[in-house]
Design a protein around this motif. Sequence first.
Motif, PDB file in Angstrom:
ATOM      1  N   ALA A  40       0.841  -1.185   0.000  1.00 38.23           N
ATOM      2  CA  ALA A  40       0.000   0.000   0.000  1.00 38.23           C
ATOM      3  C   ALA A  40       0.878   1.238   0.000  1.00 38.23           C
ATOM      4  CB  ALA A  40      -0.923   0.008   1.213  1.00 38.23           C
ATOM      5  N   PRO A  41       0.383   2.336  -0.555  1.00 38.22           N
ATOM      6  CA  PRO A  41       1.183   3.562  -0.569  1.00 38.22           C
ATOM      7  C   PRO A  41       1.613   3.977   0.824  1.00 38.22           C
ATOM      8  CG  PRO A  41      -0.711   3.785  -2.014  1.00 38.22           C
ATOM      9  CD  PRO A  41      -0.903   2.508  -1.241  1.00 38.22           C
ATOM     10  N   GLU A  42       2.867   4.314   0.957  1.00 34.87           N
ATOM     11  CA  GLU A  42       3.443   4.815   2.201  1.00 34.87           C
ATOM     12  C   GLU A  42       3.334   3.823   3.353  1.00 34.87           C
ATOM     13  OE1 GLU A  42       2.618   9.529   1.138  1.00 34.87           O
ATOM     14  OE2 GLU A  42       1.729   8.651   2.917  1.00 34.87           O
ATOM     15  N   LYS A  43       3.211   2.554   3.035  1.00 29.82           N
ATOM     16  CA  LYS A  43       3.221   1.508   4.035  1.00 29.82           C
ATOM     17  C   LYS A  43       4.241   0.444   3.633  1.00 29.82           C
ATOM     18  CE  LYS A  43      -1.645   1.868   5.433  1.00 29.82           C
ATOM     19  NZ  LYS A  43      -2.934   1.124   5.556  1.00 29.82           N
ATOM     20  N   PRO A  44       4.805  -0.256   4.607  1.00 24.62           N
ATOM     21  CA  PRO A  44       5.738  -1.327   4.251  1.00 24.62           C
ATOM     22  C   PRO A  44       5.014  -2.504   3.618  1.00 24.62           C
ATOM     23  CG  PRO A  44       5.340  -1.323   6.613  1.00 24.62           C
ATOM     24  CD  PRO A  44       4.681  -0.092   6.073  1.00 24.62           C
ATOM     25  N   ARG A  45       5.746  -3.245   2.817  1.00 27.12           N
ATOM     26  CA  ARG A  45       5.186  -4.438   2.217  1.00 27.12           C
ATOM     27  C   ARG A  45       4.787  -5.414   3.312  1.00 27.12           C
ATOM     28  NH1 ARG A  45       8.846  -8.035  -1.765  1.00 27.12           N
ATOM     29  NH2 ARG A  45       9.856  -8.424   0.249  1.00 27.12           N
ATOM     30  N   GLU A  46       3.637  -6.045   3.152  1.00 20.14           N
ATOM     31  CA  GLU A  46       3.094  -6.946   4.154  1.00 20.14           C
ATOM     32  C   GLU A  46       2.843  -8.316   3.546  1.00 20.14           C
ATOM     33  OE1 GLU A  46      -0.535  -7.026   7.452  1.00 20.14           O
ATOM     34  OE2 GLU A  46      -0.839  -5.972   5.551  1.00 20.14           O
ATOM     35  N   LEU A  47       3.296  -9.346   4.231  1.00 19.56           N
ATOM     36  CA  LEU A  47       2.972 -10.707   3.827  1.00 19.56           C
ATOM     37  C   LEU A  47       1.551 -11.010   4.284  1.00 19.56           C
ATOM     38  CD1 LEU A  47       3.833 -13.424   2.608  1.00 19.56           C
ATOM     39  CD2 LEU A  47       4.746 -14.044   4.851  1.00 19.56           C
ATOM     40  N   VAL A  48       0.680 -11.295   3.330  1.00 23.21           N
ATOM     41  CA  VAL A  48      -0.735 -11.469   3.618  1.00 23.21           C
ATOM     42  C   VAL A  48      -1.053 -12.899   4.010  1.00 23.21           C
ATOM     43  CG1 VAL A  48      -3.071 -11.312   2.676  1.00 23.21           C
ATOM     44  CG2 VAL A  48      -1.360  -9.577   2.096  1.00 23.21           C
ATOM     45  N   ALA A  49      -0.602 -13.850   3.205  1.00 21.86           N
ATOM     46  CA  ALA A  49      -0.938 -15.245   3.436  1.00 21.86           C
ATOM     47  C   ALA A  49       0.006 -16.139   2.659  1.00 21.86           C
ATOM     48  CB  ALA A  49      -2.384 -15.540   3.025  1.00 21.86           C
ATOM     49  N   THR A  50       0.221 -17.340   3.174  1.00 28.69           N
ATOM     50  CA  THR A  50       1.027 -18.345   2.491  1.00 28.69           C
ATOM     51  C   THR A  50       0.337 -19.691   2.570  1.00 28.69           C
ATOM     52  OG1 THR A  50       2.341 -18.934   4.450  1.00 28.69           O
ATOM     53  CG2 THR A  50       3.172 -17.145   3.056  1.00 28.69           C
ATOM     54  N   ILE A  51       0.685 -20.561   1.631  1.00 34.47           N
ATOM     55  CA  ILE A  51       0.163 -21.924   1.640  1.00 34.47           C
ATOM     56  C   ILE A  51       1.231 -22.851   1.102  1.00 34.47           C
ATOM     57  CG2 ILE A  51      -0.964 -21.610  -0.607  1.00 34.47           C
ATOM     58  CD1 ILE A  51      -3.188 -23.521   0.457  1.00 34.47           C
ATOM     59  N   THR A  52       1.448 -23.963   1.790  1.00 41.67           N
ATOM     60  CA  THR A  52       2.465 -24.914   1.397  1.00 41.67           C
ATOM     61  C   THR A  52       1.885 -25.968   0.465  1.00 41.67           C
ATOM     62  OG1 THR A  52       2.101 -26.518   3.180  1.00 41.67           O
ATOM     63  CG2 THR A  52       3.500 -24.609   3.678  1.00 41.67           C
ATOM     64  N   THR A  53       2.750 -26.874   0.026  1.00 40.14           N
ATOM     65  CA  THR A  53       2.306 -27.953  -0.847  1.00 40.14           C
ATOM     66  C   THR A  53       1.407 -28.951  -0.138  1.00 40.14           C
ATOM     67  OG1 THR A  53       4.328 -29.197  -0.392  1.00 40.14           O
ATOM     68  CG2 THR A  53       4.321 -27.769  -2.338  1.00 40.14           C
ATOM     69  N   VAL A  54       1.426 -28.939   1.190  1.00 42.18           N
ATOM     70  CA  VAL A  54       0.530 -29.806   1.946  1.00 42.18           C
ATOM     71  C   VAL A  54      -0.605 -29.000   2.579  1.00 42.18           C
ATOM     72  CG1 VAL A  54       2.219 -31.614   2.347  1.00 42.18           C
ATOM     73  CG2 VAL A  54       2.061 -29.713   3.956  1.00 42.18           C
ATOM     74  N   ASP A  55      -0.835 -27.813   2.036  1.00 40.27           N
ATOM     75  CA  ASP A  55      -1.980 -26.973   2.391  1.00 40.27           C
ATOM     76  C   ASP A  55      -1.916 -26.410   3.801  1.00 40.27           C
ATOM     77  OD1 ASP A  55      -4.261 -29.030   0.451  1.00 40.27           O
ATOM     78  OD2 ASP A  55      -3.079 -27.280  -0.152  1.00 40.27           O
ATOM     79  N   THR A  56      -0.718 -26.288   4.343  1.00 39.69           N
ATOM     80  CA  THR A  56      -0.552 -25.542   5.581  1.00 39.69           C
ATOM     81  C   THR A  56      -0.627 -24.055   5.268  1.00 39.69           C
ATOM     82  OG1 THR A  56       0.838 -27.265   6.552  1.00 39.69           O
ATOM     83  CG2 THR A  56       0.960 -25.059   7.523  1.00 39.69           C
ATOM     84  N   THR A  57      -1.452 -23.330   5.993  1.00 41.26           N
ATOM     85  CA  THR A  57      -1.673 -21.917   5.714  1.00 41.26           C
ATOM     86  C   THR A  57      -1.247 -21.041   6.873  1.00 41.26           C
ATOM     87  OG1 THR A  57      -3.962 -22.049   6.511  1.00 41.26           O
ATOM     88  CG2 THR A  57      -3.585 -22.396   4.157  1.00 41.26           C
ATOM     89  N   ASN A  58      -0.850 -19.819   6.530  1.00 41.69           N
ATOM     90  CA  ASN A  58      -0.549 -18.794   7.511  1.00 41.69           C
ATOM     91  C   ASN A  58      -1.119 -17.477   7.019  1.00 41.69           C
ATOM     92  OD1 ASN A  58       2.144 -20.715   7.855  1.00 41.69           O
ATOM     93  ND2 ASN A  58       1.387 -19.857   9.783  1.00 41.69           N
ATOM     94  N   TYR A  59      -1.586 -16.662   7.955  1.00 44.10           N
ATOM     95  CA  TYR A  59      -2.207 -15.397   7.618  1.00 44.10           C
ATOM     96  C   TYR A  59      -1.655 -14.278   8.473  1.00 44.10           C
ATOM     97  CZ  TYR A  59      -5.774 -18.285   5.369  1.00 44.10           C
ATOM     98  OH  TYR A  59      -6.441 -19.191   4.572  1.00 44.10           O
ATOM     99  N   ALA A  60      -1.579 -13.095   7.884  1.00 47.71           N
ATOM    100  CA  ALA A  60      -1.306 -11.916   8.671  1.00 47.71           C
ATOM    101  C   ALA A  60      -2.468 -11.664   9.613  1.00 47.71           C
ATOM    102  CB  ALA A  60      -1.099 -10.708   7.764  1.00 47.71           C
ATOM    103  N   SER A  61      -2.169 -11.153  10.789  1.00 50.60           N
ATOM    104  CA  SER A  61      -3.228 -10.905  11.757  1.00 50.60           C
ATOM    105  C   SER A  61      -4.276  -9.936  11.225  1.00 50.60           C
ATOM    106  CB  SER A  61      -2.635 -10.368  13.064  1.00 50.60           C
ATOM    107  OG  SER A  61      -1.947  -9.148  12.858  1.00 50.60           O
ATOM    108  N   SER A  62      -3.874  -9.047  10.344  1.00 53.68           N
ATOM    109  CA  SER A  62      -4.788  -8.052   9.810  1.00 53.68           C
ATOM    110  C   SER A  62      -5.859  -8.638   8.896  1.00 53.68           C
ATOM    111  CB  SER A  62      -4.011  -6.973   9.060  1.00 53.68           C
ATOM    112  OG  SER A  62      -3.234  -7.536   8.026  1.00 53.68           O
ATOM    113  N   VAL A  63      -5.637  -9.840   8.378  1.00 56.96           N
ATOM    114  CA  VAL A  63      -6.600 -10.447   7.460  1.00 56.96           C
ATOM    115  C   VAL A  63      -7.161 -11.757   7.980  1.00 56.96           C
ATOM    116  CG1 VAL A  63      -5.388  -9.391   5.522  1.00 56.96           C
ATOM    117  CG2 VAL A  63      -4.938 -11.790   6.104  1.00 56.96           C
ATOM    118  N   LYS A  64      -6.643 -12.255   9.065  1.00 61.09           N
ATOM    119  CA  LYS A  64      -7.082 -13.532   9.611  1.00 61.09           C
ATOM    120  C   LYS A  64      -8.579 -13.500   9.897  1.00 61.09           C
ATOM    121  CE  LYS A  64      -5.419 -17.005  12.922  1.00 61.09           C
ATOM    122  NZ  LYS A  64      -4.756 -17.830  11.872  1.00 61.09           N
ATOM    123  N   GLY A  65      -9.270 -14.526   9.442  1.00 59.97           N
ATOM    124  CA  GLY A  65     -10.709 -14.605   9.608  1.00 59.97           C
ATOM    125  C   GLY A  65     -11.497 -13.976   8.478  1.00 59.97           C
TER     126      GLY A  65
END
Length: 117
Positions: A40-65
């Motif tokens: 986003a403009p004037e904000k640092p890059r943020e990792l939003v979400a990831t998913i592995t080959t075995v479907d393990t997921t991780n989310y940033a707290s800002s988007v979780k849920g």
Amino acid sequence: QVHLVESGGGLVQPGGSLRLSCAASGSFVSIGTMGWFRQAPEKPRELVATITTVDTTNYASSVKGRFIISRDSGKNTVYLEMNSLKPEDTAVYYCYAEVRVPNYTAWGQGTQVSVSS
């Protein structure tokens, strides 16, 4: 070599939903973890979400849920379902993929998501 083609961005009202897609194409042996960053403009890059080959997921707290990351059984396409969108979700969203053989990180071109009234 891998090309990541993103689609699905656009303008949506607060509370709305969008689904981003990222499809990998090219020459490679396999793709490992895939995910989404946003800038986003004037904000640092943020990792939003990831998913592995075995479907393990991780989310940033800002988007979780609110956001759901998933990938096809073929593992070469990743999606980001974005629900209950807020103005602060406005950003350019970049898909990435960990490519194996050759080993490197591939990046999509970015897709704009704008949330406003």
